[in-house]
Design an enzyme around this catalytic site. Sequence first.
Site, PDB file in Angstrom:
ATOM      1  CD  GLN A 137      -0.124  -1.446   3.079  1.00 55.17           C
ATOM      2  OE1 GLN A 137       0.021  -2.389   2.299  1.00 55.17           O
ATOM      3  NE2 GLN A 137      -0.108  -1.600   4.392  1.00 55.17           N
TER       4      GLN A 137
ATOM      5  CG  ASN B 133       6.895  -8.120   2.189  1.00 52.84           C
ATOM      6  OD1 ASN B 133       6.545  -7.532   1.160  1.00 52.84           O
ATOM      7  ND2 ASN B 133       6.159  -8.084   3.286  1.00 52.84           N
TER       8      ASN B 133
ATOM      9  CB  SER C 168      18.699 -10.306   2.767  1.00 52.24           C
ATOM     10  OG  SER C 168      20.049  -9.922   2.708  1.00 52.24           O
TER      11      SER C 168
ATOM     12  CD  GLN D  64      22.632 -10.991   4.493  1.00 52.30           C
ATOM     13  OE1 GLN D  64      21.675 -10.839   3.749  1.00 52.30           O
ATOM     14  NE2 GLN D  64      23.130  -9.996   5.210  1.00 52.30           N
TER      15      GLN D  64
ATOM     16  CG  HIS E 285      18.225  -9.745   6.892  1.00 48.13           C
ATOM     17  ND1 HIS E 285      17.877  -8.496   7.328  1.00 48.13           N
ATOM     18  CD2 HIS E 285      19.528  -9.648   6.504  1.00 48.13           C
ATOM     19  CE1 HIS E 285      18.907  -7.678   7.217  1.00 48.13           C
ATOM     20  NE2 HIS E 285      19.924  -8.355   6.735  1.00 48.13           N
TER      21      HIS E 285
ATOM     22  CD  GLU F 286      20.933  -8.415  -0.806  1.00 51.01           C
ATOM     23  OE1 GLU F 286      20.496  -7.312  -0.435  1.00 51.01           O
ATOM     24  OE2 GLU F 286      20.578  -9.500  -0.283  1.00 51.01           O
ATOM     25  CG  HIS F 287      25.028  -9.162   0.765  1.00 50.28           C
ATOM     26  ND1 HIS F 287      23.727  -9.487   1.087  1.00 50.28           N
ATOM     27  CD2 HIS F 287      25.138  -7.823   0.938  1.00 50.28           C
ATOM     28  CE1 HIS F 287      23.082  -8.391   1.449  1.00 50.28           C
ATOM     29  NE2 HIS F 287      23.906  -7.368   1.368  1.00 50.28           N
TER      30      HIS F 287
ATOM     31  CD  GLU G 171      16.690   3.669 -39.790  1.00 46.44           C
ATOM     32  OE1 GLU G 171      15.980   4.616 -39.389  1.00 46.44           O
ATOM     33  OE2 GLU G 171      17.529   3.091 -39.069  1.00 46.44           O
TER      34      GLU G 171
END
Length: 431
Positions: A189, A212, A237, A259, A262, A326-327, A414
């Site tokens: 929202q 999320n 993550s 991690q 999380h 990601e990491h 063209e």
Amino acid sequence: MKILDWSQLDGAAQTDALTRPVQTVAARTRDAVAALIADVRTRGDAALREITAHFDGVSLDSFAVSEAEFAAAEAAVPPELRQAMQDAVARIDTFHRAGMSGGYAVETAPGVVCEKIVRPIGRVGLYVPAGSAPLPSTALMLGVPARLAGCREVVLCTPPRKDGSVDPAVLVAARLTGVRRVFKLGGAQAIAAMAYGTESLPSCDKLFGPGNSYVTEAKQQVAQSGAAAIDMPAGPSEVLVIADAGAQPAFVAADLLSQAEHGPDSQVLLLSDSDALIGAVRAQLEVQLAQLSRADIARQALAQSRLIKVQTLDEAFAISNRYAPEHLILALREPRGWLAQVEAAGSVFLGDYTPEALGDYCSGTNHVLPTSGAARAYSGVSVASFQNMVSVQAASKAGIDGIGACALVLARAEGLDAHANAVALRMGVAA
């Protein structure tokens, strides 16, 4: 965590070993987010109040954080936390300022000058999740580059608590980066409100921040509709560690757990060519889990994670590039020597004394990073993420006379007669 021998897995099993817990969005999630976005677009604040009451368990008369609430937050945050955030802001500023571009200009032909000029995005929306824990560090990571970019207006949304307040540290973090407008809104929202605008919130040109699966899906839907651009897919993550026999098992286990805590949909992977190291890390995970306040959450994440034995470190890097984490932590004896093999990762951490947590908080790099394999094509948030690079060109009469023939040939090829005519008229020749 399961221990797998990569050499013993067939292609399907290897793919399964690298599949994220949230690899695809369920149809019901997609539909639920679409319905929520439509409701916010249609009913504005009224929809936001109902949705917030349902999901956050609080009824709000106003979504905007007041000056009195900011003042109360300043009084509530311990001095040591405020100082830590100030120190982090300074390093984030230093790193991001160093990467800023001022544009450029080049004469591509006599009388023809082409330029890139930098302009800030007008109004941006920042999302700071709270989920199972508030994340003031995300406010720092988004607020600093937005300020450096010079965005005219910055809006920040973060979920309210059950009493209708917002975590004080998030508010202080926002103010430390110059963000003045904060709203008590979370989830899909909040994304809908910042994208389309309501009576209380202005519509934003681009949205930033992790969340999320619902937040990530909402960001993708509003981007596809053309309502607002987004920074990147930034969902649950993840970390991948490549470790050799000389790595410290306790350090590696701690990085995996940092991690895993999380959320249950986080994923952690260890790749190593050492059976002894893998066994020692597995044992350390149990030792350290017993000391964690979020052990239950971490265990859920570990249940979907893997300890993978590889034959060589070269194989480990091939797997890592396929996964595009990601990491990426390189717990190796010569980590910088292996850096050239990294092709896809959001952020890389070199050596035994560079835990991923430093990047999360205070080394200076940004922790808003691409997840779910998006690091193959996306980069982490930077000042450039909050800017537009506008192309400019200027040709004199001599300039168009010099390069116009090239344009005429291409336009004719063209079949675009009006293009050719626009050039020919200025050159004084037949199209």
